[in-house]
Design an enzyme around this catalytic site. Structure first.
Site, PDB file in Angstrom:
ATOM      1  N   CYS A 112     -42.737 -42.067   5.997  1.00  0.00           N
ATOM      2  CA  CYS A 112     -41.978 -40.972   5.394  1.00  0.00           C
ATOM      3  C   CYS A 112     -40.506 -41.326   5.289  1.00  0.00           C
ATOM      4  O   CYS A 112     -39.932 -41.304   4.213  1.00  0.00           O
ATOM      5  CB  CYS A 112     -42.183 -39.704   6.208  1.00  0.00           C
ATOM      6  SG  CYS A 112     -41.885 -39.926   7.959  1.00  0.00           S
ATOM      7  N   GLU A 158     -42.626 -31.231   7.692  1.00  0.00           N
ATOM      8  CA  GLU A 158     -42.053 -32.582   7.545  1.00  0.00           C
ATOM      9  C   GLU A 158     -42.683 -33.159   6.293  1.00  0.00           C
ATOM     10  O   GLU A 158     -43.842 -33.572   6.305  1.00  0.00           O
ATOM     11  CB  GLU A 158     -42.405 -33.449   8.767  1.00  0.00           C
ATOM     12  CG  GLU A 158     -41.815 -32.969  10.077  1.00  0.00           C
ATOM     13  CD  GLU A 158     -40.317 -33.212  10.190  1.00  0.00           C
ATOM     14  OE1 GLU A 158     -39.718 -33.772   9.256  1.00  0.00           O
ATOM     15  OE2 GLU A 158     -39.745 -32.812  11.217  1.00  0.00           O
TER      16      GLU A 158
HETATM   17  P1  NAD Z   1     -51.013 -34.832   1.892  1.00  0.00           P
HETATM   18  O1  NAD Z   1     -50.041 -33.751   1.657  1.00  0.00           O
HETATM   19  O2  NAD Z   1     -51.885 -35.243   0.752  1.00  0.00           O
HETATM   20  O3  NAD Z   1     -52.010 -34.462   3.071  1.00  0.00           O
HETATM   21  C1  NAD Z   1     -51.542 -34.112   4.366  1.00  0.00           C
HETATM   22  C2  NAD Z   1     -52.573 -33.259   5.065  1.00  0.00           C
HETATM   23  O4  NAD Z   1     -52.680 -31.990   4.439  1.00  0.00           O
HETATM   24  C3  NAD Z   1     -53.982 -33.817   5.084  1.00  0.00           C
HETATM   25  O5  NAD Z   1     -54.529 -33.600   6.370  1.00  0.00           O
HETATM   26  C4  NAD Z   1     -54.691 -33.006   4.031  1.00  0.00           C
HETATM   27  O6  NAD Z   1     -56.084 -32.921   4.245  1.00  0.00           O
HETATM   28  C5  NAD Z   1     -54.048 -31.658   4.223  1.00  0.00           C
HETATM   29  N1  NAD Z   1     -54.102 -30.751   3.077  1.00  0.00           N
HETATM   30  C6  NAD Z   1     -54.215 -31.057   1.779  1.00  0.00           C
HETATM   31  N2  NAD Z   1     -54.168 -29.951   1.020  1.00  0.00           N
HETATM   32  C7  NAD Z   1     -54.022 -28.911   1.843  1.00  0.00           C
HETATM   33  C8  NAD Z   1     -53.855 -27.517   1.668  1.00  0.00           C
HETATM   34  N3  NAD Z   1     -53.860 -26.962   0.453  1.00  0.00           N
HETATM   35  N4  NAD Z   1     -53.662 -26.741   2.774  1.00  0.00           N
HETATM   36  C9  NAD Z   1     -53.616 -27.289   3.989  1.00  0.00           C
HETATM   37  N5  NAD Z   1     -53.770 -28.619   4.232  1.00  0.00           N
HETATM   38  C10 NAD Z   1     -53.957 -29.418   3.169  1.00  0.00           C
HETATM   39  O7  NAD Z   1     -50.132 -36.040   2.439  1.00  0.00           O
HETATM   40  P2  NAD Z   1     -50.596 -37.557   2.706  1.00  0.00           P
HETATM   41  O8  NAD Z   1     -50.851 -38.187   1.362  1.00  0.00           O
HETATM   42  O9  NAD Z   1     -51.628 -37.602   3.747  1.00  0.00           O
HETATM   43  O10 NAD Z   1     -49.273 -38.182   3.341  1.00  0.00           O
HETATM   44  C11 NAD Z   1     -48.283 -38.801   2.588  1.00  0.00           C
HETATM   45  C12 NAD Z   1     -47.080 -37.905   2.392  1.00  0.00           C
HETATM   46  O11 NAD Z   1     -46.645 -37.407   3.646  1.00  0.00           O
HETATM   47  C13 NAD Z   1     -45.870 -38.618   1.820  1.00  0.00           C
HETATM   48  O12 NAD Z   1     -45.242 -37.797   0.852  1.00  0.00           O
HETATM   49  C14 NAD Z   1     -44.949 -38.786   3.010  1.00  0.00           C
HETATM   50  O13 NAD Z   1     -43.591 -38.918   2.680  1.00  0.00           O
HETATM   51  C15 NAD Z   1     -45.245 -37.567   3.794  1.00  0.00           C
HETATM   52  N6  NAD Z   1     -44.912 -37.757   5.198  1.00  0.00           N
HETATM   53  C16 NAD Z   1     -43.832 -37.079   5.723  1.00  0.00           C
HETATM   54  C17 NAD Z   1     -43.472 -37.279   7.051  1.00  0.00           C
HETATM   55  C18 NAD Z   1     -42.285 -36.562   7.644  1.00  0.00           C
HETATM   56  O14 NAD Z   1     -42.107 -36.612   8.848  1.00  0.00           O
HETATM   57  N7  NAD Z   1     -41.470 -35.885   6.872  1.00  0.00           N
HETATM   58  C19 NAD Z   1     -44.212 -38.144   7.852  1.00  0.00           C
HETATM   59  C20 NAD Z   1     -45.305 -38.802   7.289  1.00  0.00           C
HETATM   60  C21 NAD Z   1     -45.647 -38.587   5.963  1.00  0.00           C
END
Ligand code: NAD
Length: 449
Positions: free
Chosen positions: A257, A223
């Site tokens: 999101c 997602e």
């Molecule tokens: P992010 O991608 O920076 O981080 C998400 C998670 O991934 C964190 O727990 C982070 O520690 C982890 N992470 C980071 N690098 C990683 C790697 N290389 N391997 C595995 N895990 C890793 O996202 P964010 O800034 O926390 O959230 C915001 C984003 O999330 C926005 O783009 C938003 O649109 C999206 N979002 C999508 C949904 C959906 O349902 N589609 C819901 C909420 C947020």
């Protein structure tokens, strides 16, 4: 962890390592057969008890969430999010996925079953940390998997508190949380004992996870980010839709999101929609989350604040018209960015083309509905979209043409635990919620005979 509204310390979260992750995965593996053997009814009962426990601790959870994430207690925010955790636990407990007889003719029979996958990894973001954790773990547990959660480094306390409450009702070893940095997330995504990763976060991180999961051919539900368009048709009633448009865009202060992030309005009603939205938005209180009167809060972190502020500055430099906001008080302690509406902006301006993930909505004028649909579909992402108008047939016809996983009519972003939710294009793949959501947490197995 610091409160993004005040800069005050909320508490300390443990920072765990890849070795801690290993220990959690080993324990989850050991617990999985026993959990699966309990069967659907007992697992559903455990989820129902977990929902009761969340409700019994709701106020405490909402306060932790509000202080760490920044979202106010009231409005569609912290108390609402904790309520959604209980609601999704209950809905997931109540959803039934029966084996399906797919062939039954001429003495040939084939039945499709869904078996547990094993240990599921759940990696989540900081915007709705509790609710999204439940979205990931509830169907995983329901289907007989055990789970290891890696919360965002921005909001570990919220997830730790939630998991502690849920764990009161689960057998030992079934659900783990490992707060750690990105390396822990990456290690989870490549670990051979993890059968599936539920990931919610940015598209860039989603792509890293696809790469790190490749060697073990892991199942993934992704997602990812969105940049949802809303199209206001010429027959819409500006005053009637202003409130819905506002909350579609500004829920969780825009850090959602599937929020409305680009609004396309027909030229005939453009000024009226701008005026109605400005009038509504100007009166919505923003401030410290624990103050009961606020329903909008700060950005959760400095880098998100800077993204939003930078995009609005660029839009101003490009000659866009700021209807409201756009003037943050640089001397305040928190990451508050005022509710901002930007009109007369080009479709290729970065505030339109990039995901702002904050309280700044660009409003683009269009003349021809076909052109609005083309602009809405022009990006690589397609999480949600919306159509606003009074003629349902016309609105549905436009909705069908939008490249997005969910399209709402006269609403934006209202998710339902029984309606599958997932992205189109680079907003991800896989579905959450309802029967489809359960299927994505099971290993399909067809038995012939
Ligand atoms: P992010 O991608 O920076 O981080 C998400 C998670 O991934 C964190 O727990 C982070 O520690 C982890 N992470 C980071 N690098 C990683 C790697 N290389 N391997 C595995 N895990 C890793 O996202 P964010 O800034 O926390 O959230 C915001 C984003 O999330 C926005 O783009 C938003 O649109 C999206 N979002 C999508 C949904 C959906 O349902 N589609 C819901 C909420 C947020």
């Amino acid at each position: 962890m610091l409160d993004p509204a005040t800069g005050e310390r909320v508490g300390f979260a443990p920072l765990q390592s890849v070795a801690d992750l290993e220990a959690a995965i080993t324990a989850a593996q050991a617990a999985q057969p026993g959990w699966a053997a309990l069967g659907h009814a007992a697992r559903s009962e455990a989820l129902l008890r977990a929902a009761d426990a969340v409700e019994a601790n709701a106020e405490e959870l909402a306060r932790i969430l509000s202080r760490e994430q920044g979202k106010p207690l009231n409005g569609p925010n912290a108390r609402f999010e904790v309520g959604a955790c209980a609601a999704w636990l209950r809905a997931t407990a109540a959803t039934v996925l029966e084996p399906e007889t797919v062939v039954d003719a001429d003495g040939t029979r084939a039945v499709l079953h869904y078996r547990p996958i094993g240990v599921v990894g759940a990696i989540g973001p900081w915007n709705w940390p509790m609710m999204i954790t439940v979205w990931q773990i509830a169907p995983a547990l329901r289907m007989g998997n055990t789970a290891v959660v890696k919360p965002s480094g921005m909001t570990p306390l919220s997830v730790l508190a939630l998991v502690k409450v849920i764990n009161q009702e689960l057998p030992e070893g079934v659900l783990h949380v490992v707060p750690g940095r990105r390396d822990v997330g990456a290690a989870l995504a490549e670990h051979p004992a993890i059968g599936k990763v539920m990931f919610t976060g940015s598209t860039a991180t989603g792509k890293s996870i696809i790469r790190s999961s490749a060697d073990t051919v892991k199942r993934l539900t992704l997602e990812l980010g969105g940049n949802d368009a809303g199209i206001v048709l010429p027959d819409a009633d500006p005053k009637a839709i202003a409130e819905g448009l506002f909350w579609g865009a500004f829920i969780n202060t825009g850090q959602t999101c599937a929020a409305l992030k680009r609004l396309y309005v027909h030229e005939d009603i453009y000024e009226d929609v701008c005026a109605a939205l400005t009038e509504y938005a100007a009166n919505v209180p923003m401030g410290v989350g624990l103050d009961e009167e606020n329903v909008l809060g700060p950005l959760q972190n400095r880098s998100q604040y800077e993204i939003v502020a930078g995009l609005v500055e660029d839009a101003k430099d490009a000659g866009a018209r700021v209807l409201l906001g756009g003037n943050p008080d640089e001397n305040q302690p928190g990451y508050f960015y005022p509710t901002t509406l930007v009109a007369d902006i080009d479709n290729d301006n970065p505030l339109v083309a990039q995901e702002q993930f904050g309280p700044a909505l660009p409003i683009i004028k269009y003349t021809d509905v076909d052109h609005a649909v083309a602009m809405a579909n022009a990006l690589e992402v397609g999480l949600g979209a919306s159509v606003w108008g009074t003629d349902p047939d016309q609105a549905h016809a436009v909705a069908a043409r939008l490249e997005a996983g969910s399209v709402w009519i006269n609403n934006h972003g209202a998710v339902n635990p029984m309606a599958p939710f997932g992205g189109a294009k680079q907003s991800g793949y896989g579905l959450e919620f309802g029967t489809e959501g359960l299927k994505h947490l099971g290993q399909p197995q067809v038995i012939h005979g």
